[in-house]
Design a protein around this motif. Structure first.
Motif, PDB file in Angstrom:
ATOM      1  N   ASP A  11       0.804  -1.220   0.000  1.00 15.46           N
ATOM      2  CA  ASP A  11       0.000   0.000   0.000  1.00 15.46           C
ATOM      3  C   ASP A  11       0.838   1.271   0.000  1.00 15.46           C
ATOM      4  O   ASP A  11       0.755   2.089   0.904  1.00 15.46           O
ATOM      5  CB  ASP A  11      -0.975  -0.009   1.176  1.00 15.46           C
ATOM      6  N   GLU A  13       4.018   1.857   0.497  1.00 12.27           N
ATOM      7  CA  GLU A  13       5.188   2.035   1.357  1.00 12.27           C
ATOM      8  C   GLU A  13       6.396   2.310   0.472  1.00 12.27           C
ATOM      9  O   GLU A  13       6.486   1.828  -0.655  1.00 12.27           O
ATOM     10  CB  GLU A  13       5.461   0.773   2.175  1.00 12.27           C
ATOM     11  N   VAL A  43       0.173  -0.580   8.182  1.00 16.00           N
ATOM     12  CA  VAL A  43      -0.805  -0.105   7.206  1.00 16.00           C
ATOM     13  C   VAL A  43      -2.186  -0.315   7.812  1.00 16.00           C
ATOM     14  O   VAL A  43      -2.476  -1.404   8.304  1.00 16.00           O
ATOM     15  CB  VAL A  43      -0.680  -0.891   5.875  1.00 16.00           C
TER      16      VAL A  43
END
Length: 81
Positions: A11, A13, A43
Protein backbone atom coordinates in the motif's frame (compact mmCIF):
# COMPACT_ATOMS: atom_id res chain seq x y z
CA UNK A 1 6.55 -26.71 -5.18
CA UNK A 2 9.55 -24.63 -4.21
CA UNK A 3 10.30 -21.59 -2.09
CA UNK A 4 10.22 -18.22 -3.81
CA UNK A 5 11.74 -15.10 -2.27
CA UNK A 6 10.24 -11.86 -3.56
CA UNK A 7 10.49 -8.17 -2.71
CA UNK A 8 7.22 -6.56 -1.63
CA UNK A 9 5.82 -3.09 -1.04
CA UNK A 10 2.48 -2.81 0.72
CA UNK A 11 0.00 0.00 0.00
CA UNK A 12 2.45 2.63 -1.24
CA UNK A 13 5.19 2.03 1.36
CA UNK A 14 8.53 3.35 0.22
CA UNK A 15 10.64 0.53 1.60
CA UNK A 16 10.70 -2.95 0.16
CA UNK A 17 10.50 -6.04 2.35
CA UNK A 18 11.44 -9.62 1.58
CA UNK A 19 8.77 -12.31 1.64
CA UNK A 20 9.10 -16.07 1.42
CA UNK A 21 6.31 -17.62 -0.64
CA UNK A 22 5.71 -20.88 -2.48
CA UNK A 23 5.71 -20.77 -6.27
CA UNK A 24 2.41 -22.70 -6.18
CA UNK A 25 0.68 -20.09 -3.96
CA UNK A 26 -2.24 -18.35 -5.59
CA UNK A 27 -1.95 -14.58 -5.87
CA UNK A 28 -4.68 -14.32 -3.21
CA UNK A 29 -2.70 -16.60 -0.83
CA UNK A 30 0.46 -14.61 -1.51
CA UNK A 31 -1.29 -11.33 -0.65
CA UNK A 32 -2.52 -12.82 2.62
CA UNK A 33 0.95 -14.15 3.53
CA UNK A 34 2.62 -10.85 2.63
CA UNK A 35 0.23 -8.72 4.66
CA UNK A 36 -0.47 -10.91 7.70
CA UNK A 37 2.05 -9.05 9.89
CA UNK A 38 1.87 -5.66 8.17
CA UNK A 39 -1.84 -4.82 8.12
CA UNK A 40 -2.88 -3.17 11.33
CA UNK A 41 0.72 -2.59 12.43
CA UNK A 42 2.13 -0.50 9.59
CA UNK A 43 -0.80 -0.11 7.21
CA UNK A 44 -4.38 0.55 8.38
CA UNK A 45 -6.83 -2.32 7.88
CA UNK A 46 -9.60 -1.52 5.41
CA UNK A 47 -12.71 -3.43 4.41
CA UNK A 48 -11.62 -3.80 0.79
CA UNK A 49 -9.95 -6.62 -1.14
CA UNK A 50 -6.20 -6.61 -1.75
CA UNK A 51 -4.77 -6.42 -5.26
CA UNK A 52 -1.28 -7.58 -6.23
CA UNK A 53 0.61 -6.02 -9.13
CA UNK A 54 3.75 -7.25 -10.86
CA UNK A 55 5.60 -5.38 -13.59
CA UNK A 56 2.82 -2.79 -13.83
CA UNK A 57 -0.12 -5.18 -14.22
CA UNK A 58 -2.67 -6.34 -11.67
CA UNK A 59 -2.57 -10.12 -11.21
CA UNK A 60 -5.59 -12.41 -11.25
CA UNK A 61 -6.03 -13.57 -7.63
CA UNK A 62 -6.95 -17.11 -8.77
CA UNK A 63 -3.70 -17.76 -10.67
CA UNK A 64 -0.52 -19.14 -9.13
CA UNK A 65 2.64 -17.10 -8.88
CA UNK A 66 4.27 -19.42 -11.44
CA UNK A 67 1.41 -18.86 -13.90
CA UNK A 68 1.90 -15.10 -13.46
CA UNK A 69 5.62 -15.50 -14.23
CA UNK A 70 6.74 -14.21 -10.83
CA UNK A 71 10.38 -15.11 -10.30
CA UNK A 72 12.96 -14.89 -7.51
CA UNK A 73 13.51 -11.34 -6.20
CA UNK A 74 10.78 -9.87 -8.41
CA UNK A 75 8.89 -6.93 -6.90
CA UNK A 76 5.25 -7.39 -5.93
CA UNK A 77 3.12 -4.42 -4.89
CA UNK A 78 0.11 -5.10 -2.67
CA UNK A 79 -2.55 -2.42 -2.26
CA UNK A 80 -6.23 -2.16 -1.56
CA UNK A 81 -8.29 -2.51 -4.73
Amino acid sequence: MSALTVQVAVDHELCLRLAMLEDTDSVEEAARKITEQILGAFVPVQDRPLAVSHRGRTLDPRLTLTACEVGPMDVLRVAYA
